[in-house]
Write an enzyme that holds these catalytic residues in place. Sequence first.
Site, mmCIF file in Angstrom:
data_model
loop_
_atom_site.group_PDB
_atom_site.id
_atom_site.type_symbol
_atom_site.label_atom_id
_atom_site.label_comp_id
_atom_site.label_asym_id
_atom_site.label_seq_id
_atom_site.Cartn_x
_atom_site.Cartn_y
_atom_site.Cartn_z
ATOM 1 N N VAL A 91 -21.869 6.727 35.060
ATOM 2 C CA VAL A 91 -21.816 5.386 34.483
ATOM 3 C C VAL A 91 -23.223 4.910 34.143
ATOM 4 C CG1 VAL A 91 -21.189 2.987 34.907
ATOM 5 C CG2 VAL A 91 -19.682 4.822 35.686
ATOM 6 N N GLY A 128 -25.194 6.344 32.123
ATOM 7 C CA GLY A 128 -25.947 7.589 32.307
ATOM 8 C C GLY A 128 -27.011 7.855 31.274
ATOM 9 N N GLY A 129 -27.206 6.924 30.318
ATOM 10 C CA GLY A 129 -28.269 7.088 29.333
ATOM 11 C C GLY A 129 -28.082 8.335 28.483
ATOM 12 N N ASP A 171 -21.890 5.103 28.592
ATOM 13 C CA ASP A 171 -22.932 4.092 28.405
ATOM 14 C C ASP A 171 -22.570 3.251 27.187
ATOM 15 O OD1 ASP A 171 -25.419 2.657 28.547
ATOM 16 O OD2 ASP A 171 -26.316 4.423 29.489
ATOM 17 N N ASP A 206 -18.104 -0.400 27.996
ATOM 18 C CA ASP A 206 -18.692 -1.437 28.845
ATOM 19 C C ASP A 206 -18.116 -1.290 30.244
ATOM 20 O OD1 ASP A 206 -19.445 -3.737 30.187
ATOM 21 O OD2 ASP A 206 -19.000 -5.093 28.529
ATOM 22 N N MET A 207 -18.978 -1.031 31.232
ATOM 23 C CA MET A 207 -18.498 -0.788 32.588
ATOM 24 C C MET A 207 -17.825 -2.009 33.209
ATOM 25 S SD MET A 207 -22.084 -0.636 34.711
ATOM 26 C CE MET A 207 -23.282 -1.982 34.658
ATOM 27 N N LYS A 249 -26.197 5.885 39.335
ATOM 28 C CA LYS A 249 -27.607 6.107 39.669
ATOM 29 C C LYS A 249 -28.445 4.944 39.165
ATOM 30 C CE LYS A 249 -30.639 8.477 37.251
ATOM 31 N NZ LYS A 249 -31.965 7.810 37.213
ATOM 32 N N HIS A 263 -28.512 -1.797 41.787
ATOM 33 C CA HIS A 263 -29.678 -2.633 42.130
ATOM 34 C C HIS A 263 -30.076 -3.563 40.983
ATOM 35 C CE1 HIS A 263 -33.266 -0.009 40.526
ATOM 36 N NE2 HIS A 263 -32.276 -0.054 39.647
#
Length: 308
Positions: A150, A152-153, A174, A194-195, A208, A212
């Site tokens: 998710v 993940g670029g 992404d 869109d997550m 990853k 945060h």
Amino acid sequence: MTLDELVAKLQVPLAKISGVHRLMRYLAHIGFFDVVRIQENQEEKEAYALTNSSELLVRGTNHCLSSVAEWVLDPSILTSYHHLGKWIHDDGDQTPFALALGTGIWDFLSKSPTHMRSFNDATANDSQIINLALENHGAVFEGLESIVDVAGGTGMIAKYLSETFPHLKCIVFDLPKVVENLSGSNNLSYVGGDMFQSIPKADAVLLKWILHDWSDDDCIKILNKCKDAVSNNKKKGKIIIIDIVIDNGRQDVFDTQAKLQMDLIVTTYYNGRERTAEEWKKLFIETGCHNYKISPLTAYVSLIEVNL
């Protein structure tokens, strides 16, 4: 490399050579470079050598973080920190980044292809380091047939997983603008979306450096979407989180300092936060994720397995 070789390579003007010497003296003092003695034309000379820290900026290696440094030190990005005082006294919810640049970071990136490219290069650099660390944690992916990375670029981690585990179907998920021109392989694909709306179905979801960036409320929304993505499978799914866990001073002082610095960075850019083990536990309990394990991945980040 001697000082003479360094200034010649960098084509430094004669008037600035003294400044370069003083800069290198400082960088050697703090351990970024090492001062060594070498033999040159039967004469012993002082020279500079790489340390573990400066080796991280050597391009073309599998541990290069030069793009991360370029992103963090971008002049327009750095202006955010000059607005911390204003942010503290402001009763709104704007980040220091938004106060400095007039818009949130995600909107800023979507409108600036150059900065978006720099951001993606930085995350790809970081993923190389994570890939090296994951070499010793292959067990976390055992039994999985599919995984969604998710946000993940460009897919550096997914590429590593798809090559290391050829049986594993890897999806990089992404924003459409990020993945629209990327092509996959037999077991690697790119999906835009869109997550906060939905996440593609899989046995596992990888997050990853994602949670945060967000407040607790937003993290709960993301985790619930992850649960939806790995549910309705014949076997129980899992959420794999790679992120910082602040250990409240129970670890090396320099590791803790780096984590607390990152906490200020995500506060400045995203209104995010780094979390202690107790704060992670609170998030998991509020989303009904009671079965989880936190393990060290590097000195800086942890691997969190949430089994549903």
